[in-house]
Enzyme design. Structure first.
Site, PDB file in Angstrom:
ATOM      1  N   GLU A   1       5.752   1.574   2.200  1.00  0.00           N
ATOM      2  CA  GLU A   1       5.375   2.524   1.157  1.00  0.00           C
ATOM      3  C   GLU A   1       5.599   3.985   1.540  1.00  0.00           C
ATOM      4  OE1 GLU A   1       1.388   1.269   0.549  1.00  0.00           O
ATOM      5  OE2 GLU A   1       0.584   2.464   2.183  1.00  0.00           O
ATOM      6  N   SER A   2       5.850   4.245   2.826  1.00  0.00           N
ATOM      7  CA  SER A   2       6.173   5.603   3.245  1.00  0.00           C
ATOM      8  C   SER A   2       7.504   6.071   2.666  1.00  0.00           C
ATOM      9  CB  SER A   2       6.233   5.671   4.767  1.00  0.00           C
ATOM     10  OG  SER A   2       7.162   4.727   5.250  1.00  0.00           O
TER      11      SER A   2
END
Lengths: 285, 259
Positions: free
Chosen positions: B53-54
């Site tokens: 998700e980064s």
């Protein structure tokens, strides 16, 4: 135009008691040096906004700077809990902490809405979760075209956003790369901003389509080499995972945390001295 | 029966890895999901697209990341996008085949809690919170969940519903118009539970070698449904174990460098 300042001058000029402040950085480029300076200058009653409150918010909360936290994931990534955050929520120590809790998608949408000057943002999110029961800032609306149920969150408009980046030029144009998180949106959503950078260079040489914050949208640029430690700065230094693990032990009890805070943050004049004091502590431990 | 030459955690990670189809795009949570996803990529599913998700898409780390945004994830990715783009275009846009989540608590319909134990406003344990999970759970085409089996984790009623599984069972998920089809398997250190096709209630469908169905039932906080035929999964192959242990050893070394 951004002013190039020393970090302590920038915090003094731009961060006030009671401000809503966002220190962003998604595991990468976390503005630790700026967070420490806020602690040193004893700011109080801050509303802290951040998707992933990690060690820096644990330190700010434990040091008594915060009245409220707006967030979506509060932990020590891959290690465990943030004990100072937990102590504030579970026991009200050192003071009660109000929380406004979101999911990442909602936080990202709220920053993007803030940067866009919109009153709220829309997302396909929060469906089925209990979060809206406890957070009045999550509402549902109907799409005017299809009737689909969508979530709405008010825009984030921080008084101040603080981020760390790799480089700025002497005019204060800022360049960052790698995992860039939500930093651009957070700066554009804020009324004031501070960017700490690894270095100030003559020429930015930013490739087209880079993440650049032009000087005229930035308040202050502060050179702080290594200012994202123990997180990392791509191209400069890696994440210090060992420190993140060590924080678990430092932060678990109030006494060990307070000793650490007094010695390494309150007892040092700036981030360089902080890092030196950590090295000495490791050496003689 | 000879004593197993592998741990229950290793078997859990390997069983979870086996569920990953080569070529699938995979939204990966940190911890157990990340270990299983990388094991799959290093064994039978080299074309798996790992997404953290980064903002890292198609990443190939040599060690397991400690955080969701470690530098190596960005250095080895096909693309790195901003977090708003990740959640808007890629996740809500419906691009991702498989979401892979952990949990502190799970109920019989595979709804999960990662927020609090106890009352929300006066929790006995404050957990990290939602992160990306609510939208991973709803927007990915399919979801896998992995966690260790115990009565504390497999509860009759969640203290907080953080991320939607099959809600109240039956067609409740469809009625709520959640985009993806939800959890399709829960992989634990004892076996695998899958939702019943009609009621969507989690049912024990396979156990790890040496584990009995009774043991799984004993460690579940509700009267667990057991399939008429419970399959015993194949033990870890030599290759699976070797690759997993090498990965864990590289990770251990990388994360204990001196402060």
């Amino acid at each position: 135009m951004a002013t190039i300042l020393q970090l302590n001058e920038a915090i003094q000029a731009l961060v006030r008691d009671g401000d809503t402040i966002a220190l962003e950085g998604f595991t990468h480029l976390i503005p630790f040096a700026a967070g420490h300076e806020i602690i040193r200058q004893r700011r109080r009653n801050l509303t802290l906004v951040r998707m992933t409150p990690d060690l820096i918010y644990d330190q700010l909360i434990g040091a008594g700077c915060a009245a409220k936290l707006v967030f979506s994931w509060g932990g020590n990534p891959g290690v465990g809990s943030l004990y100072r955050l937990r102590d504030a929520v579970e026991n009200g120590w050192p003071s009660p902490l109000e929380i406004e809790e979101h999911a990442h998608a909602g936080m990202a949408t709220a920053y993007a809405a803030g940067a866009s000057g919109l009153p709220f943002g829309v997302l396909r999110g929060y469906l089925g979760t209990d979060l809206p029961k406890y957070n009045a800032n999550i509402k549902f609306i109907e799409c005017p075209f299809t009737g689909e149920k969508l979530a709405a969150v008010p825009a984030h408009r921080p008084d101040v956003t603080v981020v760390h980046a790799q480089k700025a030029d002497r005019r204060g144009n800022v360049l960052m790369w790698g995992v860039v998180g939500v930093q651009k949106e957070a700066v554009l959503a804020a009324k004031r901003s501070i960017v700490t950078v690894e270095e100030v260079v003559d020429r930015l040489d930013a490739p087209p389509n880079s993440v650049v914050l032009p000087s005229w949208v930035v308040g202050a640029v502060c050179p702080v080499k290594g200012g994202a430690f123990p997180s990392y700065a791509q191209g400069y230094y890696p994440r210090n995972n060992a420190f993140y693990k060590k924080w678990d032990g430092i932060s678990r009890e109030r006494e060990t945390f307070q000793k650490w805070l007094e010695r390494h943050i309150m007892g040092t004049r700036d981030f360089g001295a902080f890092k030196q004091s950590l090295e000495e502590a490791t050496q003689y431990a | 029966m000879p004593e197993a030459s592998y741990s229950a955690d290793e078997m859990m990670t390997i069983a979870a890895a086996r569920m990953i189809r080569n070529g699938a795009s995979l939204f990966v949570g940190i911890g157990l999901p990340s270990a299983a996803a990388n094991l799959a990529r290093l064994t039978h599913a080299p074309e798996t697209v790992l997404i953290y998700e980064s903002g890292t898409i198609g990443t190939r780390p040599s060690v397991l990341p400690l955080s969701i945004g470690d530098g190596e994830l960005a250095e080895t990715a096909d693309a790195v996008v901003s977090v708003p783009e990740m959640f808007a275009y890629w996740l809500q846009g419906g691009r991702i085949d498989l979401g892979f989540l952990g949990a502190a608590q799970i109920d019989r319909f595979a709804n999960i809690n990662t927020t609090v134990i106890g009352e929300y406003r006066k929790p006995s344990t404050r957990l990290p919170g939602a992160g990306g999970a609510p939208e991973i759970a709803t927007c990915c085409k399919e979801v896998l969940i992995t966690l260790r089996h115990s009565k504390r984790a497999f509860v009759n009623k969640l203290d907080f519903l953080t991320s939607s599984g099959h809600m109240e069972g039956g067609d409740s998920r469809e009625r709520m118009q959640l985009p993806g089809k939800g959890p399709t398997a829960v992989i634990t250190d004892l076996g695998v539970l899958t939702p019943d096709p009609v009621t969507r209630e989690l049912t024990l469908t396979s156990v790890h070698p040496g584990v009995t169905a009774e043991k799984v039932v004993e460690n579940t906080g509700w009267p667990l449904k057991v399939a008429p035929v419970v399959e015993t999964l194949a033990p870890p192959s030599e290759n699976e174990l070797r690759v997993l242990r090498e990965l864990n050893e590289r990770t251990r070394r990388a994360h204990t460098e001196q402060v």
